[in-house]
Design a protein around this motif. Structure first.
Motif, mmCIF file in Angstrom:
data_model
loop_
_atom_site.group_PDB
_atom_site.id
_atom_site.type_symbol
_atom_site.label_atom_id
_atom_site.label_comp_id
_atom_site.label_asym_id
_atom_site.label_seq_id
_atom_site.Cartn_x
_atom_site.Cartn_y
_atom_site.Cartn_z
ATOM 1 N N LYS A 288 15.610 -8.345 35.926
ATOM 2 C CA LYS A 288 15.399 -9.680 35.367
ATOM 3 C C LYS A 288 16.214 -10.650 36.212
ATOM 4 O O LYS A 288 17.368 -10.371 36.541
ATOM 5 N N ILE A 289 15.619 -11.772 36.574
ATOM 6 C CA ILE A 289 16.330 -12.804 37.326
ATOM 7 C C ILE A 289 16.635 -13.941 36.354
ATOM 8 O O ILE A 289 15.740 -14.418 35.651
ATOM 9 N N PHE A 290 17.898 -14.339 36.297
ATOM 10 C CA PHE A 290 18.313 -15.392 35.379
ATOM 11 C C PHE A 290 19.513 -16.128 35.954
ATOM 12 O O PHE A 290 20.034 -15.751 37.002
ATOM 13 N N LYS A 291 19.925 -17.192 35.285
ATOM 14 C CA LYS A 291 21.103 -17.945 35.712
ATOM 15 C C LYS A 291 22.218 -17.730 34.694
ATOM 16 O O LYS A 291 21.965 -17.674 33.493
ATOM 17 N N GLU A 292 23.437 -17.610 35.227
ATOM 18 C CA GLU A 292 24.619 -17.437 34.386
ATOM 19 C C GLU A 292 25.765 -18.175 35.052
ATOM 20 O O GLU A 292 26.058 -17.930 36.233
ATOM 21 N N ASP A 293 26.382 -19.073 34.333
ATOM 22 C CA ASP A 293 27.499 -19.867 34.857
ATOM 23 C C ASP A 293 27.140 -20.559 36.172
ATOM 24 O O ASP A 293 27.936 -20.604 37.102
ATOM 25 N N GLN B 122 10.352 -19.951 45.263
ATOM 26 C CA GLN B 122 11.120 -19.159 44.292
ATOM 27 C C GLN B 122 10.273 -18.003 43.762
ATOM 28 O O GLN B 122 10.777 -16.898 43.585
ATOM 29 N N GLU B 123 9.011 -18.266 43.545
ATOM 30 C CA GLU B 123 8.106 -17.216 43.072
ATOM 31 C C GLU B 123 7.966 -16.117 44.123
ATOM 32 O O GLU B 123 7.938 -14.927 43.795
ATOM 33 N N LYS B 124 7.885 -16.495 45.386
ATOM 34 C CA LYS B 124 7.809 -15.522 46.475
ATOM 35 C C LYS B 124 9.075 -14.657 46.506
ATOM 36 O O LYS B 124 9.002 -13.443 46.672
ATOM 37 N N PHE B 125 10.241 -15.292 46.339
ATOM 38 C CA PHE B 125 11.511 -14.561 46.277
ATOM 39 C C PHE B 125 11.502 -13.581 45.105
ATOM 40 O O PHE B 125 11.851 -12.405 45.260
ATOM 41 N N LYS B 126 11.081 -14.059 43.938
ATOM 42 C CA LYS B 126 11.041 -13.202 42.744
ATOM 43 C C LYS B 126 10.100 -12.016 42.959
ATOM 44 O O LYS B 126 10.403 -10.899 42.533
ATOM 45 N N GLU C 16 23.756 -1.581 43.634
ATOM 46 C CA GLU C 16 24.263 -1.688 45.008
ATOM 47 C C GLU C 16 23.128 -1.794 46.010
ATOM 48 O O GLU C 16 23.199 -2.572 46.961
ATOM 49 N N LYS C 17 22.050 -1.037 45.805
ATOM 50 C CA LYS C 17 20.892 -1.135 46.696
ATOM 51 C C LYS C 17 20.264 -2.521 46.615
ATOM 52 O O LYS C 17 19.850 -3.080 47.628
ATOM 53 N N THR C 18 20.201 -3.079 45.407
ATOM 54 C CA THR C 18 19.650 -4.420 45.235
ATOM 55 C C THR C 18 20.548 -5.445 45.916
ATOM 56 O O THR C 18 20.056 -6.363 46.588
ATOM 57 N N TYR C 19 21.857 -5.296 45.783
ATOM 58 C CA TYR C 19 22.824 -6.185 46.443
ATOM 59 C C TYR C 19 22.604 -6.155 47.959
ATOM 60 O O TYR C 19 22.543 -7.199 48.604
ATOM 61 N N GLN C 20 22.462 -4.964 48.518
ATOM 62 C CA GLN C 20 22.246 -4.839 49.963
ATOM 63 C C GLN C 20 20.902 -5.447 50.353
ATOM 64 O O GLN C 20 20.809 -6.114 51.395
ATOM 65 N N PHE C 21 19.875 -5.222 49.568
ATOM 66 C CA PHE C 21 18.553 -5.795 49.853
ATOM 67 C C PHE C 21 18.625 -7.316 49.882
ATOM 68 O O PHE C 21 18.114 -7.945 50.823
ATOM 69 N N ILE C 22 19.276 -7.915 48.892
ATOM 70 C CA ILE C 22 19.377 -9.370 48.822
ATOM 71 C C ILE C 22 20.148 -9.901 50.038
ATOM 72 O O ILE C 22 19.745 -10.891 50.656
ATOM 73 N N ASN C 23 21.230 -9.247 50.395
ATOM 74 C CA ASN C 23 22.041 -9.738 51.514
ATOM 75 C C ASN C 23 21.336 -9.570 52.858
ATOM 76 O O ASN C 23 21.621 -10.321 53.788
ATOM 77 N N LYS C 24 20.436 -8.611 52.971
ATOM 78 C CA LYS C 24 19.696 -8.420 54.225
ATOM 79 C C LYS C 24 18.481 -9.343 54.324
ATOM 80 O O LYS C 24 18.082 -9.716 55.421
ATOM 81 N N THR C 25 17.889 -9.674 53.183
ATOM 82 C CA THR C 25 16.614 -10.392 53.231
ATOM 83 C C THR C 25 16.689 -11.846 52.806
ATOM 84 O O THR C 25 15.741 -12.594 53.000
ATOM 85 N N PHE C 26 17.803 -12.276 52.196
ATOM 86 C CA PHE C 26 17.854 -13.650 51.687
ATOM 87 C C PHE C 26 19.110 -14.330 52.181
ATOM 88 O O PHE C 26 20.179 -14.189 51.756
ATOM 89 N N ALA D 45 22.797 -21.770 46.372
ATOM 90 C CA ALA D 45 22.437 -23.119 46.832
ATOM 91 C C ALA D 45 21.075 -23.094 47.524
ATOM 92 O O ALA D 45 20.230 -23.977 47.296
ATOM 93 N N ARG D 46 20.859 -22.082 48.352
ATOM 94 C CA ARG D 46 19.575 -21.956 49.057
ATOM 95 C C ARG D 46 18.439 -21.738 48.063
ATOM 96 O O ARG D 46 17.376 -22.349 48.166
ATOM 97 N N TYR D 47 18.656 -20.856 47.080
ATOM 98 C CA TYR D 47 17.642 -20.578 46.064
ATOM 99 C C TYR D 47 17.279 -21.847 45.296
ATOM 100 O O TYR D 47 16.103 -22.122 45.048
ATOM 101 N N ASN D 48 18.293 -22.624 44.926
ATOM 102 C CA ASN D 48 18.058 -23.848 44.154
ATOM 103 C C ASN D 48 17.274 -24.890 44.945
ATOM 104 O O ASN D 48 16.637 -25.758 44.350
ATOM 105 N N LYS D 49 17.304 -24.822 46.273
ATOM 106 C CA LYS D 49 16.568 -25.765 47.112
ATOM 107 C C LYS D 49 15.129 -25.333 47.356
ATOM 108 O O LYS D 49 14.327 -26.104 47.886
#
Length: 139
Positions: A90-95, A71-75, A129-139, A61-65
């Protein structure tokens, strides 16, 4: 499939028009990130292992706003992180969810041994798993 059965992984075949085969392994690693193993039809004799890191609902929800530049900065921050752990991404949308795909490519068919594939599976799980942790710490 035989190697995965031997190692007691739970998996299922996924139908795909773009791939010769695609297998999804469930409940792998500490964060239960789904890992897929597939051979793209456009690249025969190439084996791709990919983890799917789904943003949680509030993160999506935050990303979509975000504005296009935000979004480019996040990417770019995800790209920098993935580059630091040597992960193709690769960043994409699914479901309706935002997904960060983390990939490892094996392209030397003579090296497709059980040991090498299982080692690659461990590496892509660790990078996911490292990417998951990075996303949860920074976003």
């Amino acid at each position: 499939e035989r190697w995965l059965i031997h190692e007691n992984y739970s998996f299922k075949d996924i139908k795909s028009n773009e791939d010769s085969f695609r297998i999804r392994i469930k409940d792998i690693g500490s964060f239960n990130i789904p890992i897929e193993i597939f051979e793209p039809k456009a690249q025969s004799n190439v084996l791709v292992l990919g983890g799917k890191v789904f943003l949680r609902n509030p993160q999506t929800a935050r990303y979509n706003k975000l504005t296009e530049s935000e979004q480019e900065k996040f990417k770019n921050s995800v790209k920098d992180f993935c580059d630091s752990i040597r992960a193709i991404h690769k960043i994409f949308k699914e479901d309706g969810k935002v997904v960060i795909g983390i990939y490892l490519v094996l392209d030397k068919i003579e090296r497709f041994t059980q040991e090498n594939v299982l080692e690659a599976l461990g590496k892509v799980t660790e990078m996911s798993e490292k990417t998951y942790q990075f996303i949860n710490k920074t976003f």
